[in-house]
Write an enzyme that holds these catalytic residues in place. Sequence first.
Site, PDB file in Angstrom:
ATOM      1  N   THR A  74       1.503  -1.291   0.169  1.00 13.84           N
ATOM      2  CA  THR A  74      -0.102   0.371   0.266  1.00 13.84           C
ATOM      3  C   THR A  74       1.032   1.137  -0.192  1.00 13.84           C
ATOM      4  O   THR A  74       1.451   1.524   0.747  1.00 13.84           O
ATOM      5  CB  THR A  74      -0.488   0.004   1.131  1.00 13.84           C
ATOM      6  OG1 THR A  74      -1.845  -1.655   1.327  1.00 13.84           O
ATOM      7  CG2 THR A  74      -1.838   1.245   1.123  1.00 13.84           C
ATOM      8  N   LYS A  88      -6.956   1.453  -3.480  1.00 19.35           N
ATOM      9  CA  LYS A  88      -6.723   0.815  -1.820  1.00 19.35           C
ATOM     10  C   LYS A  88      -6.892   1.961  -1.021  1.00 19.35           C
ATOM     11  O   LYS A  88      -7.390   1.887   0.932  1.00 19.35           O
ATOM     12  CB  LYS A  88      -5.302   0.423  -2.277  1.00 19.35           C
ATOM     13  CG  LYS A  88      -4.891   0.220  -0.846  1.00 19.35           C
ATOM     14  CD  LYS A  88      -5.316  -1.085   0.031  1.00 19.35           C
ATOM     15  CE  LYS A  88      -4.881  -1.371   1.497  1.00 19.35           C
ATOM     16  NZ  LYS A  88      -5.368  -2.798   1.748  1.00 19.35           N
ATOM     17  N   LYS A  91       0.590   5.246   8.151  1.00 17.24           N
ATOM     18  CA  LYS A  91       1.045   5.193   7.234  1.00 17.24           C
ATOM     19  C   LYS A  91      -0.329   5.783   5.854  1.00 17.24           C
ATOM     20  O   LYS A  91      -0.241   6.239   5.152  1.00 17.24           O
ATOM     21  CB  LYS A  91       1.725   4.452   6.507  1.00 17.24           C
ATOM     22  CG  LYS A  91       2.725   4.831   4.915  1.00 17.24           C
ATOM     23  CD  LYS A  91       2.283   3.417   4.223  1.00 17.24           C
ATOM     24  CE  LYS A  91       2.132   1.888   4.987  1.00 17.24           C
ATOM     25  NZ  LYS A  91       1.228   0.744   3.745  1.00 17.24           N
TER      26      LYS A  91
HETATM   27  P1  NAP Z   1       5.204  -6.087   7.518  1.00 15.57           P
HETATM   28  O1  NAP Z   1       4.968  -8.019   7.846  1.00 15.57           O
HETATM   29  O2  NAP Z   1       6.254  -5.259   8.047  1.00 15.57           O
HETATM   30  O3  NAP Z   1       6.540  -6.872   5.998  1.00 15.57           O
HETATM   31  C1  NAP Z   1       6.790  -5.495   4.923  1.00 15.57           C
HETATM   32  C2  NAP Z   1       8.376  -6.908   5.271  1.00 15.57           C
HETATM   33  O4  NAP Z   1       8.993  -6.071   3.899  1.00 15.57           O
HETATM   34  C3  NAP Z   1       9.104  -6.807   5.962  1.00 15.57           C
HETATM   35  O5  NAP Z   1       9.517  -8.254   6.085  1.00 15.57           O
HETATM   36  C4  NAP Z   1      10.364  -6.452   5.214  1.00 15.57           C
HETATM   37  O6  NAP Z   1      11.648  -6.408   6.309  1.00 15.57           O
HETATM   38  C5  NAP Z   1      10.562  -5.689   4.217  1.00 15.57           C
HETATM   39  N1  NAP Z   1      10.953  -4.785   3.532  1.00 15.57           N
HETATM   40  C6  NAP Z   1      11.022  -3.507   3.711  1.00 15.57           C
HETATM   41  N2  NAP Z   1      11.965  -3.386   2.895  1.00 15.57           N
HETATM   42  C7  NAP Z   1      12.373  -3.744   2.517  1.00 15.57           C
HETATM   43  C8  NAP Z   1      13.184  -3.941   1.305  1.00 15.57           C
HETATM   44  N3  NAP Z   1      13.660  -2.452   0.570  1.00 15.57           N
HETATM   45  N4  NAP Z   1      13.673  -4.817   0.929  1.00 15.57           N
HETATM   46  C9  NAP Z   1      13.475  -5.911   1.359  1.00 15.57           C
HETATM   47  N5  NAP Z   1      12.185  -6.135   1.876  1.00 15.57           N
HETATM   48  C10 NAP Z   1      11.887  -4.947   2.450  1.00 15.57           C
HETATM   49  O7  NAP Z   1       4.182  -5.907   6.568  1.00 15.57           O
HETATM   50  P2  NAP Z   1       2.673  -7.024   6.428  1.00 15.57           P
HETATM   51  O8  NAP Z   1       1.918  -6.134   6.813  1.00 15.57           O
HETATM   52  O9  NAP Z   1       3.151  -7.928   5.412  1.00 15.57           O
HETATM   53  O10 NAP Z   1       2.589  -5.495   4.922  1.00 15.57           O
HETATM   54  C11 NAP Z   1       2.797  -5.136   4.317  1.00 15.57           C
HETATM   55  C12 NAP Z   1       2.584  -3.412   3.077  1.00 15.57           C
HETATM   56  O11 NAP Z   1       1.386  -4.595   2.620  1.00 15.57           O
HETATM   57  C13 NAP Z   1       2.618  -2.413   3.933  1.00 15.57           C
HETATM   58  O12 NAP Z   1       2.267  -1.657   3.157  1.00 15.57           O
HETATM   59  C14 NAP Z   1       1.056  -2.817   4.086  1.00 15.57           C
HETATM   60  O13 NAP Z   1       0.401  -1.236   4.822  1.00 15.57           O
HETATM   61  C15 NAP Z   1      -0.035  -3.772   3.737  1.00 15.57           C
HETATM   62  N6  NAP Z   1      -0.851  -4.403   3.745  1.00 15.57           N
HETATM   63  C16 NAP Z   1      -0.869  -4.684   4.868  1.00 15.57           C
HETATM   64  C17 NAP Z   1      -2.084  -5.956   5.338  1.00 15.57           C
HETATM   65  C18 NAP Z   1      -1.673  -6.550   6.468  1.00 15.57           C
HETATM   66  O14 NAP Z   1      -2.823  -7.095   7.282  1.00 15.57           O
HETATM   67  N7  NAP Z   1      -0.844  -6.541   7.338  1.00 15.57           N
HETATM   68  C19 NAP Z   1      -2.929  -6.149   4.159  1.00 15.57           C
HETATM   69  C20 NAP Z   1      -3.165  -5.017   3.374  1.00 15.57           C
HETATM   70  C21 NAP Z   1      -1.639  -4.630   2.909  1.00 15.57           C
HETATM   71  P3  NAP Z   1      11.997  -6.848   7.821  1.00 15.57           P
HETATM   72  O15 NAP Z   1      11.985  -8.177   8.169  1.00 15.57           O
HETATM   73  O16 NAP Z   1      13.705  -5.943   7.511  1.00 15.57           O
HETATM   74  O17 NAP Z   1      11.227  -5.562   8.199  1.00 15.57           O
END
Ligand code: NAP
Length: 375
Positions: A100, A175, A243
């Site tokens: 997102t 979104k 965010k």
């Molecule tokens: P998350 O658990 O923090 O996963 C994001 C992953 O991306 C982390 O493992 C992070 O690494 C990795 N990352 C960040 N920058 C990077 C880079 N430059 N190179 C390689 N890896 C990188 O978050 P999430 O819940 O999966 O959410 C991910 C996205 O989807 C967000 O934008 C969120 O707003 C969106 N989203 C989330 C949900 C939900 O319910 N969780 C639903 C829809 C959309 P590290 O492990 O080192 O931090």
Amino acid sequence: MADTKQSVAFIGTGIMGAPIAGHILDAGYPLTVYNRTASKAQGLVERGATWAESPAEAVRGADVVFTMVGYPEDVEELYLAGDGILAASKPGAILIDLTTSSPALARDIAGAAAVSERTAFDCPVTGGEAGAIAGTLTAIAGATERDLEPVRALLETFTGKIFCFGGAGKGQSAKLANQVALAASMVGMADALAFAQQEGLDLNATREMILTGTGASGALEQLGPKAIDGDWKPGFKVRHFIKDISLALAEAEERDIALPGADVAFTLYDMLDAIGGAELGTQAITILYQEEEAAIAAGLDWSRYTSEHEDGCGCGHDHGEGEHECCGGHHHDHGDGDHECCHGEGHGHGEGCCHGEGHGHGEGGHGCCHGHHGE
Ligand code: NAP
């Protein structure tokens, strides 16, 4: 028959990315993975994915690249850096950002991809961790049905529905509309549970009753039980929701429209962040309505808010002269002793910042939404 499945690179194997990539793997696509913290990709590697040492190594040779990282800054760096995805992927590759993120950034990436013979589009998802695990997410594509055709089967490995909103950035805009609806729903859920508690009602029965009528919401249905049980583990992290709301408010500001529901949600989530709740699940908004003991039990500290609040605007972020960065990277002007952190008129920070007049903090201070009137 030869295997005609596209080779796939997946970058960002966190809460959402890991199960999504798992579905792609299960469907038989050759998969290469990269994540900043390698251990979070370990499970996928054990199931047959190939680990890459860098984003560039992951995408080299891939037919399709997915990214599912945290913030627009992460997306920008991954795609547009000198050794980023655009430079390292092969001509003809299809690049799909599931994060997102910002509509403007999605347009920039799509434009840069087009001139270097790649195709890029934004495709954020909704459905949460549960939807990612079940493979039933809704995909929200900034692409046409026709653009999507080459990757439809791949997207269907982890989605239940795909909406196409046309040009680049439109997936992110759609979104963000979803997040605006969710923001108000989360406040609605938290208000309703706090009210029911004050009225001495059984919270589970109240939730079930509301879910039978038009007061129902996905928030109350899916996150209500966690909020009632005091389970603050993140499916969706507070810092990511801040965010998203910030991105929506910035878009709205550009178009000179007000989003009062999102404003209130922003104020509350910003407060939760300020007291240490950034890594909790979004259901933790309900802690703001509870006595201080609940916050302490969740590892939060109201004194952080109070001290920062007394220092200035209380947003929990550094700010310089005349402006500050209280909204996850977006700057908002504010005047003396008061600021317009939430884009609306009249959102000053007096005592009891979130719910307007009359909500003072008693001795031994606690959540600002608890409903005690100032003494
Ligand atoms: P998350 O658990 O923090 O996963 C994001 C992953 O991306 C982390 O493992 C992070 O690494 C990795 N990352 C960040 N920058 C990077 C880079 N430059 N190179 C390689 N890896 C990188 O978050 P999430 O819940 O999966 O959410 C991910 C996205 O989807 C967000 O934008 C969120 O707003 C969106 N989203 C989330 C949900 C939900 O319910 N969780 C639903 C829809 C959309 P590290 O492990 O080192 O931090």
